[in-house]
Design a protein around this motif. Sequence first.
Motif, PDB file in Angstrom:
ATOM      1  N   ASP A  32      47.870  46.762  54.974  1.00  0.00           N
ATOM      2  CA  ASP A  32      47.317  46.319  56.256  1.00  0.00           C
ATOM      3  C   ASP A  32      47.124  44.809  56.195  1.00  0.00           C
ATOM      4  O   ASP A  32      46.269  44.309  55.451  1.00  0.00           O
ATOM      5  CB  ASP A  32      45.995  47.030  56.514  1.00  0.00           C
ATOM      6  N   ALA A  33      47.902  44.064  56.980  1.00  0.00           N
ATOM      7  CA  ALA A  33      47.811  42.605  56.963  1.00  0.00           C
ATOM      8  C   ALA A  33      46.463  42.115  57.470  1.00  0.00           C
ATOM      9  O   ALA A  33      45.911  41.130  56.952  1.00  0.00           O
ATOM     10  CB  ALA A  33      48.942  42.008  57.793  1.00  0.00           C
ATOM     11  N   ASP A  34      45.902  42.784  58.481  1.00  0.00           N
ATOM     12  CA  ASP A  34      44.656  42.314  59.088  1.00  0.00           C
ATOM     13  C   ASP A  34      43.514  42.254  58.073  1.00  0.00           C
ATOM     14  O   ASP A  34      42.684  41.342  58.107  1.00  0.00           O
ATOM     15  CB  ASP A  34      44.255  43.219  60.250  1.00  0.00           C
ATOM     16  N   VAL A  35      43.473  43.223  57.176  1.00  0.00           N
ATOM     17  CA  VAL A  35      42.406  43.258  56.178  1.00  0.00           C
ATOM     18  C   VAL A  35      42.456  42.006  55.299  1.00  0.00           C
ATOM     19  O   VAL A  35      41.422  41.380  55.010  1.00  0.00           O
ATOM     20  CB  VAL A  35      42.528  44.531  55.311  1.00  0.00           C
ATOM     21  N   VAL A  36      43.645  41.622  54.881  1.00  0.00           N
ATOM     22  CA  VAL A  36      43.799  40.442  54.024  1.00  0.00           C
ATOM     23  C   VAL A  36      43.582  39.161  54.819  1.00  0.00           C
ATOM     24  O   VAL A  36      42.915  38.231  54.354  1.00  0.00           O
ATOM     25  CB  VAL A  36      45.185  40.444  53.353  1.00  0.00           C
ATOM     26  N   LEU A  37      44.133  39.098  56.013  1.00  0.00           N
ATOM     27  CA  LEU A  37      43.956  37.910  56.850  1.00  0.00           C
ATOM     28  C   LEU A  37      42.481  37.677  57.175  1.00  0.00           C
ATOM     29  O   LEU A  37      41.992  36.533  57.110  1.00  0.00           O
ATOM     30  CB  LEU A  37      44.758  38.055  58.142  1.00  0.00           C
ATOM     31  N   ASP A  38      41.755  38.733  57.496  1.00  0.00           N
ATOM     32  CA  ASP A  38      40.334  38.593  57.799  1.00  0.00           C
ATOM     33  C   ASP A  38      39.576  38.042  56.599  1.00  0.00           C
ATOM     34  O   ASP A  38      38.703  37.167  56.750  1.00  0.00           O
ATOM     35  CB  ASP A  38      39.743  39.949  58.211  1.00  0.00           C
ATOM     36  N   TYR A  39      39.906  38.545  55.419  1.00  0.00           N
ATOM     37  CA  TYR A  39      39.231  38.045  54.217  1.00  0.00           C
ATOM     38  C   TYR A  39      39.556  36.567  53.991  1.00  0.00           C
ATOM     39  O   TYR A  39      38.649  35.764  53.696  1.00  0.00           O
ATOM     40  CB  TYR A  39      39.634  38.872  52.994  1.00  0.00           C
ATOM     41  N   CYS A  40      40.826  36.210  54.114  1.00  0.00           N
ATOM     42  CA  CYS A  40      41.235  34.819  53.879  1.00  0.00           C
ATOM     43  C   CYS A  40      40.559  33.870  54.863  1.00  0.00           C
ATOM     44  O   CYS A  40      40.098  32.779  54.481  1.00  0.00           O
ATOM     45  CB  CYS A  40      42.750  34.690  53.972  1.00  0.00           C
ATOM     46  N   HIS A  41      40.487  34.251  56.119  1.00  0.00           N
ATOM     47  CA  HIS A  41      39.851  33.397  57.124  1.00  0.00           C
ATOM     48  C   HIS A  41      38.347  33.268  56.875  1.00  0.00           C
ATOM     49  O   HIS A  41      37.774  32.181  56.984  1.00  0.00           O
ATOM     50  CB  HIS A  41      40.097  33.959  58.517  1.00  0.00           C
ATOM     51  N   LYS A  42      37.720  34.366  56.523  1.00  0.00           N
ATOM     52  CA  LYS A  42      36.281  34.359  56.294  1.00  0.00           C
ATOM     53  C   LYS A  42      35.899  33.544  55.066  1.00  0.00           C
ATOM     54  O   LYS A  42      34.899  32.809  55.074  1.00  0.00           O
ATOM     55  CB  LYS A  42      35.780  35.800  56.145  1.00  0.00           C
ATOM     56  N   GLU A  43      36.710  33.662  54.010  1.00  0.00           N
ATOM     57  CA  GLU A  43      36.373  33.041  52.730  1.00  0.00           C
ATOM     58  C   GLU A  43      37.168  31.754  52.455  1.00  0.00           C
ATOM     59  O   GLU A  43      37.047  31.181  51.370  1.00  0.00           O
ATOM     60  CB  GLU A  43      36.624  34.034  51.589  1.00  0.00           C
ATOM     61  N   ASN A  44      37.976  31.326  53.431  1.00  0.00           N
ATOM     62  CA  ASN A  44      38.789  30.117  53.286  1.00  0.00           C
ATOM     63  C   ASN A  44      39.707  30.209  52.057  1.00  0.00           C
ATOM     64  O   ASN A  44      39.757  29.305  51.218  1.00  0.00           O
ATOM     65  CB  ASN A  44      37.899  28.872  53.189  1.00  0.00           C
TER      66      ASN A  44
END
Length: 257
Positions: A32-44
Motif C-alpha cells: 500500500d503506497a499510501d501507508v508509506v507516503l503518509d509516514y514519509c510526509h509526517k516524519e520528513n
Amino acid sequence: MTIFPLPAFQDNYIWIIQDKDSSAIWAVDPGDADVVLDYCHKENKTLTGILITHHHKDHTGGVSRLKQYFACHVYGPAHLTDLITTPMYEGDQVAIFKHTFHVIATPGHTLDHLCYFCPEGANTLFSGDTLFRGGCGRIMEGTPEQMLDAMTKIFHLPDNALIYGTHEYTLANYRFALSLEPNNKSLLRSNRISQAKRANNEPTLPTKLSVEKKTNPFLRTHIKSLKVKAAQQLNEKPADNSVAAFSQVRRAKDSFS
C-alpha cells in the motif's frame, strides 16, 4: 539500523528500515503506497530503496507509485521487470545503509519467493510469506519439497536470527500448533506472550529463530508425535519420509478450523 512495522490492510506489515543518522528509509513489501507516503510526509523521510520478496499484490501493490514518487531503487524477483530496478537471485547482496543483506531463494509459497538475510548484529531475516511466527506460507505455486527446502535453509541460520514475516497470523498459527503439541511448554509460553501483545495491539513480530525451532510445527516436522497428530487430523497414516511428513502438516493446517 532500526526496523519497525507500518500496518497495512487487515494483517500485513510493511517493514521500514531506518538509520539513525539519515532521513532515508527503505521499505520491505510495500503493498500500500499510501501507508508509506503518509509516514514519509509526517516524519520528513525519503524512501530510497524497496525490497520485494514475491509478486503477490499485497506485497507489491504500492511499489510502482512509490518508485515513481521517490525515484528509488527496487530489488526483487527478476521477472518483475515493470517494478524492479535490480533483479535478485540466490546469493546476491543488497547494501542497506552500512549493512549487507544476502538473498536466499525460498520457492514454495510462490516460485519467485526471496528472503533477505543480514548476518550482522541481530541477524535479521525478512521472510515475507515463507516463515511466520508459528507458521509458514501456503504452498500456492511450489511443492512441499521446495517449501521444506526453504524451511531447512532458514532452520540452519543462527538461532538468534530475528524473523520479520509480513503477516500477523500468530494467534491462528498457534491454535493449530497447539492442536499438534498441546503440552509443548515453549509453545504455551509463546502463545501467552503473543496473546498479551495482541490484546495491547502490539505486533507479535519479529520472532527469534530459537523460539520458532521450539514452537513452529513447520520447523518441527521431524518430530514423531507431531507427525502422528497431523496424520490423525487428516485421517491418514503417518508419512514415512520427510517431504511427505511436511506435506501432511501443511495440509492439516490448510484444513484446520
